[in-house]
Design an enzyme around this catalytic site. Structure first.
Site, PDB file in Angstrom:
ATOM      1  N   SER A   1       0.843  -1.222   0.046  1.00 56.23           N
ATOM      2  CA  SER A   1      -0.101  -0.072  -0.040  1.00 56.23           C
ATOM      3  C   SER A   1       0.814   1.359  -0.169  1.00 56.23           C
ATOM      4  O   SER A   1       0.477   2.146  -0.114  1.00 56.23           O
ATOM      5  CB  SER A   1      -0.881   0.069   1.342  1.00 56.23           C
ATOM      6  OG  SER A   1      -1.626  -1.076   1.487  1.00 56.23           O
TER       7      SER A   1
ATOM      8  N   HIS B   1      -1.028  -2.769  -7.504  1.00 56.98           N
ATOM      9  CA  HIS B   1      -1.885  -2.403  -6.174  1.00 56.98           C
ATOM     10  C   HIS B   1      -3.268  -2.499  -6.354  1.00 56.98           C
ATOM     11  O   HIS B   1      -3.884  -1.451  -6.835  1.00 56.98           O
ATOM     12  CB  HIS B   1      -1.145  -0.951  -5.624  1.00 56.98           C
ATOM     13  CG  HIS B   1      -2.021  -0.496  -4.378  1.00 56.98           C
ATOM     14  ND1 HIS B   1      -2.203   0.944  -4.133  1.00 56.98           N
ATOM     15  CD2 HIS B   1      -2.566  -1.108  -3.267  1.00 56.98           C
ATOM     16  CE1 HIS B   1      -2.681   0.847  -2.995  1.00 56.98           C
ATOM     17  NE2 HIS B   1      -3.114  -0.226  -2.594  1.00 56.98           N
TER      18      HIS B   1
ATOM     19  N   GLU C   1      -3.521   0.064  -9.421  1.00 53.60           N
ATOM     20  CA  GLU C   1      -2.729   1.169  -9.219  1.00 53.60           C
ATOM     21  C   GLU C   1      -1.206   0.321  -9.668  1.00 53.60           C
ATOM     22  O   GLU C   1      -0.910  -0.385  -8.704  1.00 53.60           O
ATOM     23  CB  GLU C   1      -2.445   1.931  -8.109  1.00 53.60           C
ATOM     24  CG  GLU C   1      -1.706   3.312  -7.922  1.00 53.60           C
ATOM     25  CD  GLU C   1      -1.858   3.856  -6.678  1.00 53.60           C
ATOM     26  OE1 GLU C   1      -1.963   3.208  -5.734  1.00 53.60           O
ATOM     27  OE2 GLU C   1      -1.599   5.225  -6.778  1.00 53.60           O
TER      28      GLU C   1
ATOM     29  N   ASN D   1      -3.110   5.881  -1.525  1.00 56.83           N
ATOM     30  CA  ASN D   1      -2.868   6.111  -0.095  1.00 56.83           C
ATOM     31  C   ASN D   1      -2.336   7.353   0.060  1.00 56.83           C
ATOM     32  O   ASN D   1      -2.590   7.920   1.509  1.00 56.83           O
ATOM     33  CB  ASN D   1      -2.372   4.827   0.416  1.00 56.83           C
ATOM     34  CG  ASN D   1      -3.120   3.788   0.428  1.00 56.83           C
ATOM     35  OD1 ASN D   1      -4.323   3.903   0.528  1.00 56.83           O
ATOM     36  ND2 ASN D   1      -2.637   2.574   0.192  1.00 56.83           N
TER      37      ASN D   1
HETATM   38  P1  NAD Z   1      -3.669  -9.342   6.165  1.00 52.15           P
HETATM   39  O1  NAD Z   1      -3.073  -9.284   7.417  1.00 52.15           O
HETATM   40  O2  NAD Z   1      -5.097  -9.409   5.863  1.00 52.15           O
HETATM   41  O3  NAD Z   1      -2.787 -10.595   5.581  1.00 52.15           O
HETATM   42  C1  NAD Z   1      -1.458 -10.772   5.584  1.00 52.15           C
HETATM   43  C2  NAD Z   1      -1.293 -12.075   5.438  1.00 52.15           C
HETATM   44  O4  NAD Z   1       0.162 -12.371   5.186  1.00 52.15           O
HETATM   45  C3  NAD Z   1      -1.758 -13.171   6.704  1.00 52.15           C
HETATM   46  O5  NAD Z   1      -2.415 -14.324   6.437  1.00 52.15           O
HETATM   47  C4  NAD Z   1      -0.069 -13.463   7.028  1.00 52.15           C
HETATM   48  O6  NAD Z   1      -0.179 -14.855   7.759  1.00 52.15           O
HETATM   49  C5  NAD Z   1       0.449 -13.531   5.753  1.00 52.15           C
HETATM   50  N1  NAD Z   1       2.003 -13.555   6.120  1.00 52.15           N
HETATM   51  C6  NAD Z   1       2.896 -12.663   6.884  1.00 52.15           C
HETATM   52  N2  NAD Z   1       4.168 -13.016   6.813  1.00 52.15           N
HETATM   53  C7  NAD Z   1       4.252 -13.791   5.574  1.00 52.15           C
HETATM   54  C8  NAD Z   1       5.508 -14.432   5.094  1.00 52.15           C
HETATM   55  N3  NAD Z   1       6.516 -14.083   5.556  1.00 52.15           N
HETATM   56  N4  NAD Z   1       5.278 -15.312   4.204  1.00 52.15           N
HETATM   57  C9  NAD Z   1       4.023 -15.639   3.772  1.00 52.15           C
HETATM   58  N5  NAD Z   1       2.783 -15.129   4.257  1.00 52.15           N
HETATM   59  C10 NAD Z   1       2.936 -14.232   5.289  1.00 52.15           C
HETATM   60  O7  NAD Z   1      -3.066  -7.974   5.438  1.00 52.15           O
HETATM   61  P2  NAD Z   1      -3.786  -7.581   4.046  1.00 52.15           P
HETATM   62  O8  NAD Z   1      -4.735  -6.318   4.508  1.00 52.15           O
HETATM   63  O9  NAD Z   1      -4.101  -8.497   2.989  1.00 52.15           O
HETATM   64  O10 NAD Z   1      -2.552  -6.723   3.111  1.00 52.15           O
HETATM   65  C11 NAD Z   1      -1.658  -7.397   2.637  1.00 52.15           C
HETATM   66  C12 NAD Z   1      -0.750  -6.294   1.782  1.00 52.15           C
HETATM   67  O11 NAD Z   1      -1.861  -5.717   0.963  1.00 52.15           O
HETATM   68  C13 NAD Z   1      -0.180  -5.302   2.660  1.00 52.15           C
HETATM   69  O12 NAD Z   1       0.965  -4.949   1.936  1.00 52.15           O
HETATM   70  C14 NAD Z   1      -1.135  -3.868   2.297  1.00 52.15           C
HETATM   71  O13 NAD Z   1      -0.494  -2.962   2.717  1.00 52.15           O
HETATM   72  C15 NAD Z   1      -1.763  -4.347   1.153  1.00 52.15           C
HETATM   73  N6  NAD Z   1      -2.975  -3.514   0.751  1.00 52.15           N
HETATM   74  C16 NAD Z   1      -3.942  -4.103   1.569  1.00 52.15           C
HETATM   75  C17 NAD Z   1      -5.362  -3.396   1.321  1.00 52.15           C
HETATM   76  C18 NAD Z   1      -6.618  -3.545   2.362  1.00 52.15           C
HETATM   77  O14 NAD Z   1      -7.461  -2.669   2.163  1.00 52.15           O
HETATM   78  N7  NAD Z   1      -6.327  -4.265   3.319  1.00 52.15           N
HETATM   79  C19 NAD Z   1      -5.558  -2.803  -0.044  1.00 52.15           C
HETATM   80  C20 NAD Z   1      -4.568  -2.743  -0.835  1.00 52.15           C
HETATM   81  C21 NAD Z   1      -3.266  -3.256  -0.679  1.00 52.15           C
END
Ligand code: NAD
Length: 283
Positions: free
Chosen positions: A119, A140, A152, A190
């Site tokens: 993000s 993204h 994005e 963001n």
């Molecule tokens: P989340 O916390 O829901 O999920 C993260 C997952 O990553 C978990 O299942 C965890 O077990 C796993 N994980 C952690 N370390 C790991 C590793 N070393 N190897 C494999 N898996 C691992 O997070 P999310 O909301 O899905 O966000 C994920 C990414 O997407 C982040 O970089 C976030 O900034 C980005 N993002 C989030 C959103 C949103 O709205 N939540 C939107 C766009 C982008």
């Protein structure tokens, strides 16, 4: 390279949505997470999301079952030596992502593009962890992935034109619209969205209005489909805080200071929808 098999790392909120859209667009998907329970939850979440699409007659029963068959789950990252394209969606933490990109670089075929769904974290720094920085890029997706049109695309300083064109073309195959931005803290989406959410949290913290009133004002007055506090719950409060920290550090501007209430809620593990409690309660 003809992309048939896609690796998705991280099976949380975003990873399961990304796996679903790749599978419904005909790609084989290998979904990898360190946590077995996250993989189980992701499978259930993909199933129920596809069921909703089926109910709305957006996909057929055949398309639903063939998408499910295309997704395999594992805790073994080594399986990604077979992938033709990889997208990472693990926690918003530079050290964790850096380690993964370093591993992927030695594991994956040399012509494979390594994309990150980060993000806010610098793609230029992530790319520098690999020996193929020209093939590292930000892809993204927006939340919820199955619904939102935008991808994005973020070009690291080292990203080649060819990589950028390939990722734009993959995004179109998913039925999405790619829009390209350069690498900068929070990119475009963001840098604008998260400070607005932070300001809404400050308004709540200072007692300017209730959470419901703040969200209602922004929905009815600004035509936003979701109020900023409900959106923060959807995104995850931990993600919002991480993005603000990246913005504050990267821009060196105190205007990005996270609201103390946001920090407190993250400390309390009130992360929004994913933990059942945030600015609202979810059961
Ligand atoms: P989340 O916390 O829901 O999920 C993260 C997952 O990553 C978990 O299942 C965890 O077990 C796993 N994980 C952690 N370390 C790991 C590793 N070393 N190897 C494999 N898996 C691992 O997070 P999310 O909301 O899905 O966000 C994920 C990414 O997407 C982040 O970089 C976030 O900034 C980005 N993002 C989030 C959103 C949103 O709205 N939540 C939107 C766009 C982008």
């Amino acid at each position: 390279m003809n992309i048939k098999t896609v690796g998705v790392i991280g099976a949380g909120t975003m990873g399961n949505g990304i796996a679903q859209v790749f599978a419904t667009s005909g790609f084989n998907v290998m979904l990898v997470d360190v946590d077995y329970e996250s993989l189980e939850r992701a499978t259930l979440s993909i199933e129920s999301s596809l069921q909703r699409l089926l109910k709305k007659e957006k996909i057929s029963a055949d398309e639903k079952s063939s998408a499910l068959l295309k997704i395999s789950t594992t805790t073994d990252l080594n399986i990604l030596s077979e992938a033709d394209f990889v997208i990472e969606a693990v926690v918003e933490n530079f050290e964790v992502k850096a380690r993964i990109f370093n591993q992927l670089d030695s594991l994956c075929k040399s012509d494979v593009v390594l994309a990150s769904n980060t993000s806010s974290i610098s793609l230029t720094r992530i790319a520098a962890q690999t020996n193929r920085p020209d093939k590292v890029i930000g892809m993204h997706f927006m939340n919820p992935v199955a619904v939102m049109q935008l991808v994005e695309i973020i070009r690291a300083m080292q990203t080649s034109d060819q990589t950028c064109q390939r990722v734009e073309s993959v995004s179109r195959r998913l039925g999405k619209t790619p829009v390209v931005a350069n690498d900068s803290p929070g990119f475009v989406s963001n840098r604008i969205l998260i400070p607005m959410i932070n300001e809404a949290i400050f308004a709540l913290h200072e007692g300017v209005a209730t959470a419901q009133a703040i969200d209602e004002i922004m929905k009815l007055g600004m035509n936003h489909p979701l109020g900023p506090l409900a959106l923060a719950d959807l995104i995850g409060l931990d993600i919002c805080l991480s993005v603000l920290e990246v913005l504050q550090e990267g821009m060196g501007d105190p205007k990005f200071r996270p609201c103390p209430l946001l920090k407190k809620m993250v400390d309390a593990n009130y992360l929004g929808r994913k933990t059942g409690e945030g600015f609202y309660q979810y059961h």
